[in-house]
Design a protein around this motif. Structure first.
Motif, PDB file in Angstrom:
ATOM      1  N   PHE A   1       0.918  -1.169  -0.242  1.00 36.06           N
ATOM      2  CA  PHE A   1       0.059   0.046   0.044  1.00 36.06           C
ATOM      3  C   PHE A   1       0.858   1.112  -0.080  1.00 36.06           C
ATOM      4  CE2 PHE A   1      -2.558   3.243   1.979  1.00 36.06           C
ATOM      5  CZ  PHE A   1      -3.494   3.454   1.067  1.00 36.06           C
ATOM      6  N   GLY A   2       0.687   2.091  -0.941  1.00 33.50           N
ATOM      7  CA  GLY A   2       1.536   3.308  -1.121  1.00 33.50           C
ATOM      8  C   GLY A   2       1.901   3.196  -2.601  1.00 33.50           C
ATOM      9  N   ALA A   3       1.997   2.235  -3.127  1.00 38.40           N
ATOM     10  CA  ALA A   3       2.628   2.382  -4.459  1.00 38.40           C
ATOM     11  C   ALA A   3       1.646   3.046  -5.389  1.00 38.40           C
ATOM     12  CB  ALA A   3       2.468   0.832  -4.866  1.00 38.40           C
ATOM     13  N   PHE A   4       2.187   3.450  -6.454  1.00 38.25           N
ATOM     14  CA  PHE A   4       1.232   4.263  -7.327  1.00 38.25           C
ATOM     15  C   PHE A   4       0.780   3.777  -8.532  1.00 38.25           C
ATOM     16  CE2 PHE A   4       3.580   8.397  -5.978  1.00 38.25           C
ATOM     17  CZ  PHE A   4       2.962   8.508  -4.944  1.00 38.25           C
ATOM     18  N   ARG A   5      -0.411   3.681  -8.968  1.00 39.02           N
ATOM     19  CA  ARG A   5      -1.064   3.076 -10.167  1.00 39.02           C
ATOM     20  C   ARG A   5      -0.391   3.526 -11.335  1.00 39.02           C
ATOM     21  NH1 ARG A   5      -5.092   7.101 -12.004  1.00 39.02           N
ATOM     22  NH2 ARG A   5      -5.526   8.592 -10.341  1.00 39.02           N
TER      23      ARG A   5
END
Length: 356
Positions: free
Chosen positions: A209-213
């Motif tokens: 969680f915190g990764a960018f799409r």
């Protein structure tokens, strides 16, 4: 000008399963970042202009160079910063949460941060204000490998979710879990710093969680079967993912600093416009800066995904009402311990055309 970077800095990159990063490399990264910050502060303090006559501006990035920084590096590549009268030095952080502290202490002129973390910094009394939205919409996502069986937030019960260490991530994930009827306490959340993809691909975590799409989401999707769940589809209101933060006390008391901020934003606006006019210019700008971090074809896909998110006009403009509403949502849902005036944490006064 010559771009100064920390050559050993961590990058948004996929490390293949079985490949580890030696601990000594992380020590070198931290040491190099401290040296970069110290050197940059000395340059800002000791010289009003560079040999070219341009005013120096130090900018601490949120991460190593990547497509989120397309406006910045296109401005550098095309000479837009020089045309605006500034000589810009970009620095990579030793820690993703460094931005507000370094700007508040005056150790960096500007930094790239995030709307939620800027509001948290304001609550903590740090001397920062957002002067422009670099990426005006949310990118943060929950990403899991398809084989994990995680397809919704309701599947997070008892799972391990890697975070990158930003102050806003844990309470946001807790909110998402509660909304899905999951006890946040049942979710293990190790801080993997900038190794989000590596942690997922080596099965250290069930999800990240915190990764960018537009970055990790694109990269991981190109490599295999993953589920990308944007935070805005999990109940989180939209917000400006990346913002440019400055020191408001310096803006008020130091006319030279305020002018340098204005000129930097003017150059960045032109960089964004150039990237939107011609994607190849953006690709040419980012390719050398991200050498070794991304497959060239995937880099182009990331750049395209990012350019789609940028406005064709009104670079950087922010809404006081939106910031105030988001701050209220953060307070109501436990991301802020006290009420913060979100409108006071942002300004458009230094954007191109402000005051005209």
């Amino acid at each position: 000008m010559t771009h100064t970077s920390t050559s050993a800095a961590p990058r948004r990159t996929v490390t293949r399963p079985g490949v580890t990063r030696p601990g000594v490399r992380m020590v070198a990264i931290a040491a190099a970042a401290v040296l970069a910050l110290t050197g940059c502060q000395a340059a800002s303090d000791d010289a009003d202009t560079t040999e070219t006559g341009a005013a120096p501006v130090s900018v601490l990035l949120d991460w190593s160079p990547n497509p989120d920084h397309v406006a910045l590096y296109t401005a550098q590549h095309t000479g837009a910063y020089g045309d605006a009268g500034v000589d810009v030095t970009f620095m990579t952080p030793a820690n993703t949460a460094d931005a507000a502290r370094e700007v508040s202490l005056g150790r960096a002129d500007l930094a790239i941060s995030y709307e939620p973390d800027t509001l948290i910094a304001a609550e903590q009394g740090l001397d920062v204000i957002s002067v422009a939205a670099l990426i005006p919409t949310s990118l943060t996502s929950l990403i899991a490998r398809t084989e994990s069986g995680i397809t919704t937030a309701a599947d997070l019960e008892g799972r391990t979710v890697g975070l990158s260490g930003l102050a806003s991530q844990q309470p946001t994930l807790d909110f998402i879990a509660r909304e899905a009827g999951v006890d946040p306490g049942s979710i293990s959340t190790p801080n993997v710093q900038q190794s989000l993809n590596q942690a997922l691909l080596t099965d250290q975590v069930d999800a990240i969680f915190g990764a960018f799409r537009n970055i990790e989401g694109v990269e991981l999707t190109a490599q295999g079967d993953v589920v990308v769940l944007p935070a805005t589809e999990l109940g989180v209101p939209d917000y400006a993912e990346l913002v440019i933060i400055a020191n408001p006390t310096r803006l008020a008391d130091d006319a030279d600093y305020a002018e340098r901020v204005r000129h930097f934003l003017a150059g960045t606006a032109e960089g964004q416009a150039a990237a939107l006019r011609d994607r190849q210019v953006a690709i040419d700008a980012l390719t050398p800066e991200t050498q070794g971090s991304y497959d060239p074809d995937i880099l182009e896909m990331m750049i395209d995904a990012t350019l789609e998110l940028l406005p064709e006009d009104d670079f950087g403009r922010q809404s006081d009402e939106d910031w105030a509403a988001y701050a209220r949502w953060m307070y109501q849902n436990g991301l802020l311990e006290t009420e913060v005036d979100g409108a006071a944490a942002t300004t458009n006064d230094y954007l191109p055309g402000a005051g005209d």
